[in-house]
Design a protein around this motif. Sequence first.
Motif, PDB file in Angstrom:
ATOM      1  N   ILE A 161     -15.875  -9.506   9.808  1.00 60.01           N
ATOM      2  CA  ILE A 161     -15.573  -9.833   8.418  1.00 60.01           C
ATOM      3  C   ILE A 161     -15.934  -8.665   7.508  1.00 60.01           C
ATOM      4  O   ILE A 161     -15.216  -8.355   6.556  1.00 60.01           O
ATOM      5  N   ARG A 162     -17.039  -8.000   7.808  1.00 54.48           N
ATOM      6  CA  ARG A 162     -17.521  -6.918   6.951  1.00 54.48           C
ATOM      7  C   ARG A 162     -16.605  -5.700   6.973  1.00 54.48           C
ATOM      8  O   ARG A 162     -16.578  -4.919   6.019  1.00 54.48           O
ATOM      9  N   THR A 163     -15.836  -5.504   8.048  1.00 58.08           N
ATOM     10  CA  THR A 163     -15.069  -4.269   8.199  1.00 58.08           C
ATOM     11  C   THR A 163     -13.572  -4.469   8.368  1.00 58.08           C
ATOM     12  O   THR A 163     -12.844  -3.496   8.484  1.00 58.08           O
ATOM     13  N   ARG A 164     -13.106  -5.709   8.377  1.00 55.61           N
ATOM     14  CA  ARG A 164     -11.696  -5.919   8.678  1.00 55.61           C
ATOM     15  C   ARG A 164     -10.768  -5.496   7.541  1.00 55.61           C
ATOM     16  O   ARG A 164      -9.560  -5.448   7.723  1.00 55.61           O
ATOM     17  N   SER A 165     -11.329  -5.176   6.363  1.00 54.82           N
ATOM     18  CA  SER A 165     -10.514  -4.703   5.250  1.00 54.82           C
ATOM     19  C   SER A 165     -10.416  -3.185   5.203  1.00 54.82           C
ATOM     20  O   SER A 165      -9.918  -2.633   4.224  1.00 54.82           O
ATOM     21  N   ARG A 166     -10.893  -2.499   6.224  1.00 59.17           N
ATOM     22  CA  ARG A 166     -10.775  -1.047   6.265  1.00 59.17           C
ATOM     23  C   ARG A 166      -9.317  -0.641   6.497  1.00 59.17           C
ATOM     24  O   ARG A 166      -8.516  -1.431   6.980  1.00 59.17           O
ATOM     25  N   PRO A 167      -8.976   0.593   6.176  1.00 56.63           N
ATOM     26  CA  PRO A 167      -7.556   0.995   6.212  1.00 56.63           C
ATOM     27  C   PRO A 167      -6.866   0.811   7.552  1.00 56.63           C
ATOM     28  O   PRO A 167      -5.721   0.367   7.599  1.00 56.63           O
ATOM     29  N   LEU A 168      -7.525   1.136   8.658  1.00 53.61           N
ATOM     30  CA  LEU A 168      -6.843   1.046   9.947  1.00 53.61           C
ATOM     31  C   LEU A 168      -6.636  -0.392  10.408  1.00 53.61           C
ATOM     32  O   LEU A 168      -5.537  -0.733  10.864  1.00 53.61           O
ATOM     33  N   PRO A 169      -7.629  -1.291  10.329  1.00 51.10           N
ATOM     34  CA  PRO A 169      -7.351  -2.684  10.694  1.00 51.10           C
ATOM     35  C   PRO A 169      -6.264  -3.318   9.832  1.00 51.10           C
ATOM     36  O   PRO A 169      -5.516  -4.173  10.305  1.00 51.10           O
ATOM     37  N   ALA A 201       0.815  -1.219   0.000  1.00 51.94           N
ATOM     38  CA  ALA A 201       0.000   0.000   0.000  1.00 51.94           C
ATOM     39  C   ALA A 201       0.843   1.261   0.000  1.00 51.94           C
ATOM     40  O   ALA A 201       0.310   2.356   0.118  1.00 51.94           O
ATOM     41  N   SER A 202       2.163   1.120  -0.127  1.00 51.70           N
ATOM     42  CA  SER A 202       3.029   2.285  -0.021  1.00 51.70           C
ATOM     43  C   SER A 202       3.127   3.077  -1.303  1.00 51.70           C
ATOM     44  O   SER A 202       3.691   4.165  -1.311  1.00 51.70           O
ATOM     45  N   THR A 203       2.604   2.558  -2.430  1.00 50.32           N
ATOM     46  CA  THR A 203       2.658   3.303  -3.673  1.00 50.32           C
ATOM     47  C   THR A 203       1.669   4.462  -3.606  1.00 50.32           C
ATOM     48  O   THR A 203       0.650   4.386  -2.909  1.00 50.32           O
ATOM     49  N   PRO A 204       1.934   5.561  -4.339  1.00 44.33           N
ATOM     50  CA  PRO A 204       1.045   6.728  -4.271  1.00 44.33           C
ATOM     51  C   PRO A 204      -0.404   6.399  -4.596  1.00 44.33           C
ATOM     52  O   PRO A 204      -1.320   6.885  -3.938  1.00 44.33           O
ATOM     53  N   ARG A 205      -0.610   5.567  -5.622  1.00 45.61           N
ATOM     54  CA  ARG A 205      -1.985   5.238  -6.007  1.00 45.61           C
ATOM     55  C   ARG A 205      -2.719   4.519  -4.891  1.00 45.61           C
ATOM     56  O   ARG A 205      -3.881   4.810  -4.600  1.00 45.61           O
ATOM     57  N   ASN A 206      -2.053   3.577  -4.268  1.00 47.33           N
ATOM     58  CA  ASN A 206      -2.704   2.815  -3.210  1.00 47.33           C
ATOM     59  C   ASN A 206      -2.887   3.644  -1.947  1.00 47.33           C
ATOM     60  O   ASN A 206      -3.837   3.436  -1.193  1.00 47.33           O
ATOM     61  N   ARG A 207      -1.967   4.571  -1.669  1.00 46.85           N
ATOM     62  CA  ARG A 207      -2.147   5.452  -0.519  1.00 46.85           C
ATOM     63  C   ARG A 207      -3.388   6.325  -0.698  1.00 46.85           C
ATOM     64  O   ARG A 207      -4.159   6.531   0.238  1.00 46.85           O
ATOM     65  N   VAL A 208      -3.586   6.835  -1.902  1.00 43.80           N
ATOM     66  CA  VAL A 208      -4.786   7.632  -2.173  1.00 43.80           C
ATOM     67  C   VAL A 208      -6.039   6.792  -1.974  1.00 43.80           C
ATOM     68  O   VAL A 208      -7.044   7.259  -1.417  1.00 43.80           O
ATOM     69  N   ALA A 209      -5.990   5.533  -2.411  1.00 43.35           N
ATOM     70  CA  ALA A 209      -7.146   4.649  -2.245  1.00 43.35           C
ATOM     71  C   ALA A 209      -7.469   4.439  -0.773  1.00 43.35           C
ATOM     72  O   ALA A 209      -8.642   4.392  -0.377  1.00 43.35           O
ATOM     73  N   LEU A 210      -6.449   4.316   0.068  1.00 41.42           N
ATOM     74  CA  LEU A 210      -6.670   4.126   1.502  1.00 41.42           C
ATOM     75  C   LEU A 210      -7.324   5.354   2.122  1.00 41.42           C
ATOM     76  O   LEU A 210      -8.258   5.239   2.923  1.00 41.42           O
ATOM     77  N   TRP A 211      -6.843   6.537   1.762  1.00 40.78           N
ATOM     78  CA  TRP A 211      -7.425   7.759   2.329  1.00 40.78           C
ATOM     79  C   TRP A 211      -8.856   7.959   1.854  1.00 40.78           C
ATOM     80  O   TRP A 211      -9.724   8.413   2.621  1.00 40.78           O
ATOM     81  N   LEU A 212      -9.118   7.624   0.604  1.00 44.82           N
ATOM     82  CA  LEU A 212     -10.491   7.719   0.108  1.00 44.82           C
ATOM     83  C   LEU A 212     -11.406   6.758   0.859  1.00 44.82           C
ATOM     84  O   LEU A 212     -12.540   7.102   1.210  1.00 44.82           O
ATOM     85  N   ALA A 213     -10.927   5.552   1.100  1.00 42.00           N
ATOM     86  CA  ALA A 213     -11.741   4.584   1.835  1.00 42.00           C
ATOM     87  C   ALA A 213     -12.008   5.054   3.252  1.00 42.00           C
ATOM     88  O   ALA A 213     -13.082   4.791   3.812  1.00 42.00           O
ATOM     89  N   LEU A 214     -11.051   5.742   3.854  1.00 39.10           N
ATOM     90  CA  LEU A 214     -11.247   6.249   5.210  1.00 39.10           C
ATOM     91  C   LEU A 214     -12.343   7.308   5.243  1.00 39.10           C
ATOM     92  O   LEU A 214     -13.048   7.455   6.243  1.00 39.10           O
TER      93      LEU A 214
END
Length: 389
Positions: free
Chosen positions: A173-181, A101-114
């Motif tokens: 299961i429904r939320t464990r793929s969120r950015p912080l977990p 997740a350290s690539t710029p594209r994936n970092r943006v995806a994490l912040w958007l998901a948050l």
Amino acid sequence: MDRLERPAAAHQHGARGDRRPAVGRIGGAGAPGAPRLVRRRFGDPGEPLRAEHRRRPRAGPGVTLAGFWPRRSGRRPDGRRVFLAASGGSRRGRRRTQSAASTPRNRVALWLALAKPRLNALAVATVGIGYYLGAGALDLGVLLSVLVGSGLVAAGGAAFNQVAERDLDALMIRTRSRPLPLGGISPAAGQLFATVLSIAGLSVLAVGANPLSAVVALATLVSYAWIYTPLKRRTSLAVLVGAVPGALPPVIGWAAATGALTVEAWLLFGIVFAWQLPHFHSLAWLHRDDYARAGFKVLAVADSSGRRTALESLSWALLLVVLSTLAAAVGLTPLRFAIAAAAFSGVFVLFAMRFASDRSRARARTLFLGSLVVLPLIWITLVAGHATL
């Protein structure tokens, strides 16, 4: 010739763990002295590893390495396909996810998901509807400020919620793929992100619309992030508290348009409030095992038979019919449009009645999906009727 004589190629296949059958020759079968061919399948050394991989839990809907739309897997920049939760929450798996997740594209995806943009889109839309129903004449500058400001506040509230519930989200299961977990975003960074978004949104509302709309938005944020969120761990009545911030978005829009909180604003509040309870109860019934695992005190967990959950859903759906009809009484829309809105609410009642008669997952899913259609239809009807006034 009673012993097994295997060709050299068969030995090679077995040594490599090849799954092709080896052929042996053994005497004493068929006609006297005629050899008989026997097909034997030797074990595959790689099969135990594949079986273990199949037993590992997969990530539920949430963040992917390729984008923020819900998927169960993604592709790394080098093209390799990965499953985010394939590690089952291990330390090695978290390090692998953080690295990917350290690539710029994936970092943006994490912040958007948050920020939960898709979930908050409905809230922002109801803000716009509240503004339209309250405004005598549309001011596009004010409307844009209301939409942007409320969207930022909603995103900040979603981020605050995920920071506070990161330990429980990891159990579901429904939320464990969120950015912080997943470990893609630290709690401190998430807290800062939520604070910046919230302050920015409140400032846009106060300056671009009026202070009253900012005050209502602040009440929405506080009641959601600091009252409802911790209360979910303590009592099943938290859902009633949580319905308050969920029903305030149209009030934000009305306050921005009129500068006052009149009876029309509270009727819009009541419509969303009554709609939310069947919506949430059906969702909680579908995921009650998840909620129980995380320790959330929701009615669907305490009510093992589902009878009370279904009856409460039906009661709130019936109230929605009444409130939709009252839209004509307060002058929001002509009577015929209010009747049409009440008819859509009546379909919602039918879904709730079916769930009350058969508390199965299929009926709960129908009620939940129906809720996603009924509320937009009510809004479209009220807006269309208001345009004819």
